[in-house]
Design a protein around this motif. Structure first.
Motif, PDB file in Angstrom:
ATOM      1  N   GLN A   1      22.633  38.834  44.991  1.00 40.62           N
ATOM      2  CA  GLN A   1      23.800  39.656  44.695  1.00 40.62           C
ATOM      3  C   GLN A   1      23.553  41.140  44.938  1.00 40.62           C
ATOM      4  O   GLN A   1      24.515  41.886  45.188  1.00 40.62           O
ATOM      5  CB  GLN A   1      24.268  39.435  43.259  1.00 40.62           C
TER       6      GLN A   1
ATOM      7  N   LEU B   1      28.031  40.467  48.500  1.00 42.57           N
ATOM      8  CA  LEU B   1      29.147  40.628  47.570  1.00 42.57           C
ATOM      9  C   LEU B   1      29.685  39.286  47.081  1.00 42.57           C
ATOM     10  O   LEU B   1      29.897  38.366  47.870  1.00 42.57           O
ATOM     11  CB  LEU B   1      30.289  41.386  48.254  1.00 42.57           C
ATOM     12  N   ARG B   2      29.913  39.200  45.773  1.00 45.01           N
ATOM     13  CA  ARG B   2      30.627  38.097  45.135  1.00 45.01           C
ATOM     14  C   ARG B   2      30.151  36.720  45.593  1.00 45.01           C
ATOM     15  O   ARG B   2      30.917  35.894  46.110  1.00 45.01           O
ATOM     16  CB  ARG B   2      32.133  38.259  45.389  1.00 45.01           C
TER      17      ARG B   2
ATOM     18  N   CYS C   1      39.197  38.840  46.246  1.00 42.45           N
ATOM     19  CA  CYS C   1      38.975  40.045  45.455  1.00 42.45           C
ATOM     20  C   CYS C   1      40.126  41.024  45.678  1.00 42.45           C
ATOM     21  O   CYS C   1      40.466  41.361  46.810  1.00 42.45           O
ATOM     22  CB  CYS C   1      37.648  40.693  45.843  1.00 42.45           C
TER      23      CYS C   1
ATOM     24  N   GLN D   1      37.499  46.283  43.624  1.00 42.87           N
ATOM     25  CA  GLN D   1      36.077  46.406  43.308  1.00 42.87           C
ATOM     26  C   GLN D   1      35.745  47.854  43.011  1.00 42.87           C
ATOM     27  O   GLN D   1      36.189  48.765  43.712  1.00 42.87           O
ATOM     28  CB  GLN D   1      35.192  45.936  44.467  1.00 42.87           C
TER      29      GLN D   1
ATOM     30  N   ARG E   1      28.541  35.063  33.892  1.00 44.86           N
ATOM     31  CA  ARG E   1      29.297  34.541  35.018  1.00 44.86           C
ATOM     32  C   ARG E   1      29.953  33.222  34.641  1.00 44.86           C
ATOM     33  O   ARG E   1      29.796  32.722  33.543  1.00 44.86           O
ATOM     34  CB  ARG E   1      28.376  34.396  36.224  1.00 44.86           C
TER      35      ARG E   1
ATOM     36  N   ASP F   1      28.632  42.304  38.375  1.00 40.25           N
ATOM     37  CA  ASP F   1      27.303  41.948  38.850  1.00 40.25           C
ATOM     38  C   ASP F   1      26.628  43.214  39.342  1.00 40.25           C
ATOM     39  O   ASP F   1      27.064  44.329  39.015  1.00 40.25           O
ATOM     40  CB  ASP F   1      27.374  40.862  39.931  1.00 40.25           C
TER      41      ASP F   1
ATOM     42  N   HIS G   1      34.533  43.498  39.567  1.00 37.19           N
ATOM     43  CA  HIS G   1      35.414  42.837  40.534  1.00 37.19           C
ATOM     44  C   HIS G   1      36.593  42.221  39.784  1.00 37.19           C
ATOM     45  O   HIS G   1      36.395  41.499  38.808  1.00 37.19           O
ATOM     46  CB  HIS G   1      34.682  41.730  41.281  1.00 37.19           C
TER      47      HIS G   1
ATOM     48  N   MET H   1      39.709  39.679  40.439  1.00 41.01           N
ATOM     49  CA  MET H   1      40.046  38.661  41.430  1.00 41.01           C
ATOM     50  C   MET H   1      41.522  38.264  41.347  1.00 41.01           C
ATOM     51  O   MET H   1      42.199  38.536  40.342  1.00 41.01           O
ATOM     52  CB  MET H   1      39.155  37.434  41.223  1.00 41.01           C
TER      53      MET H   1
ATOM     54  N   VAL I   1      33.522  31.168  44.578  1.00 40.48           N
ATOM     55  CA  VAL I   1      33.127  32.117  43.546  1.00 40.48           C
ATOM     56  C   VAL I   1      33.956  31.882  42.275  1.00 40.48           C
ATOM     57  O   VAL I   1      35.169  31.667  42.339  1.00 40.48           O
ATOM     58  CB  VAL I   1      33.275  33.576  44.039  1.00 40.48           C
TER      59      VAL I   1
END
Length: 307
Positions: free
Chosen positions: A30, A34-35, A166, A169, A190, A213, A218, A220, A247
């Protein structure tokens, strides 16, 4: 042949997804990617790449983070490591990755993934001349735009067909900073912790998943893209890769999606008319395990972005 690209959560999960019909896998750490659906440290990366190659599949390393000067030494070392373990592609958004890859004796091909800015074929071809073999299109494109890019692109084209996207961010740990300001401790967890954090829009009754993270905060999308019933124009146009983004979803969910999209792709390639007849039933097993607060939609496939 169109590739089915998935996002595993662990090395063990890769074994299952190979059986389910996945062709390629996005893996990584990570702090560079990303993600990611799962965290793969160097030992896990080495093990995963070996397993994937043993089965004749492809391993793509996610190095599409936003890098500052203080990241560069670690980034250069990571690029060297990826060449040692021989991943098949490196996913990038930052030109720094391109420079470090070009410095290698045998540069690994690149997949350009700069999120929302991958919106026209000139961009795709620009990075194609600089080492990219593929462009990962923005999720905000209509079907017409996708097909037009594919018709004029000199590189492979990847489109996300399932999963959340996403919407926002921030490089800052917004939630952690907020709780710290309130003199409260908050451990960032998570999806597999079983404790989801959702922003609730009362007016629209939307629930937006939030997680933090190494790359920040983020937010979503409240819906999951689901294009299993709309694959025919993408497959007819020869889109090179269809991605299921897992994700914040469970392993079981990713497994079922992989199995169903594999069947859909194979069905179309064997007989487009059979796919047309049966595609409406292919979504049923996914709907059966779809979280209640996350309805399906078709993303921007049939609508234009309004800013």
């Amino acid at each position: 042949m169109t590739e089915l690209l998935v996002t595993p959560k662990s090395v063990e999960h890769i074994e299952v997804l190979i059986e389910k019909g996945a062709d390629a896998f996005v893996i990584g750490e990570q702090k560079f990617g990303l993600r990611l659906a799962g965290e793969f440290d160097r030992e896990a990366m080495r093990e995963a790449v070996q397993l994937i190659h043993e089965h004749g599949k492809k391993a793509y390393a996610a190095v599409n983070g936003i890098f500052h000067n203080y990241h560069l030494n670690a980034l250069e070392d990571y690029i060297q490591f990826l060449h040692e373990i021989k991943v098949d592609r490196i996913i990038f958004g930052d030109p720094a990755v391109v420079m470090y890859v070009k410095a290698q004796e045998q540069p690994i091909p690149l997949n350009w993934d700069a999120e929302t800015i991958v919106t026209n074929y000139f961009q795709c071809n620009y990075w194609g001349k600089r080492g990219a073999k593929r462009a990962v299109l923005a999720r905000e494109l209509s079907l017409e735009e996708i097909l037009n890019i594919k018709a004029h692109a000199e590189v492979e084209i990847e489109v996300q067909v399932h999963g959340m996207t996403c919407m926002f961010q921030s490089k800052r740990m917004l939630l952690g900073n907020y709780y710290t300001f309130q003199d409260r401790q908050m451990k960032i967890q998570r999806q597999d912790s079983g404790k989801d954090l959702l922003l609730y829009d009362e007016e629209r009754e939307n629930q937006y998943p939030v997680f933090e993270d190494y790359n920040g905060t983020h937010i979503m999308s409240p819906n999951d893209i689901c294009l299993i019933e709309e694959l025919d124009p993408l497959l007819e146009a020869g889109i090179d890769s269809l991605k299921i983004d897992g994700v914040l979803h469970s392993e079981e969910y990713i497994n079922v999606c992989t199995e169903q999209y594999r069947e859909a792709i194979d069905l179309y390639q064997e007989d487009p008319e059979a796919y047309e007849d049966e595609k409406f039933m292919l979504v049923d097993p996914i709907e059966a395990i779809q979280p209640e607060h996350r309805p399906f939609d078709e993303g921007f496939l049939f609508k234009h972005t309004v800013y």
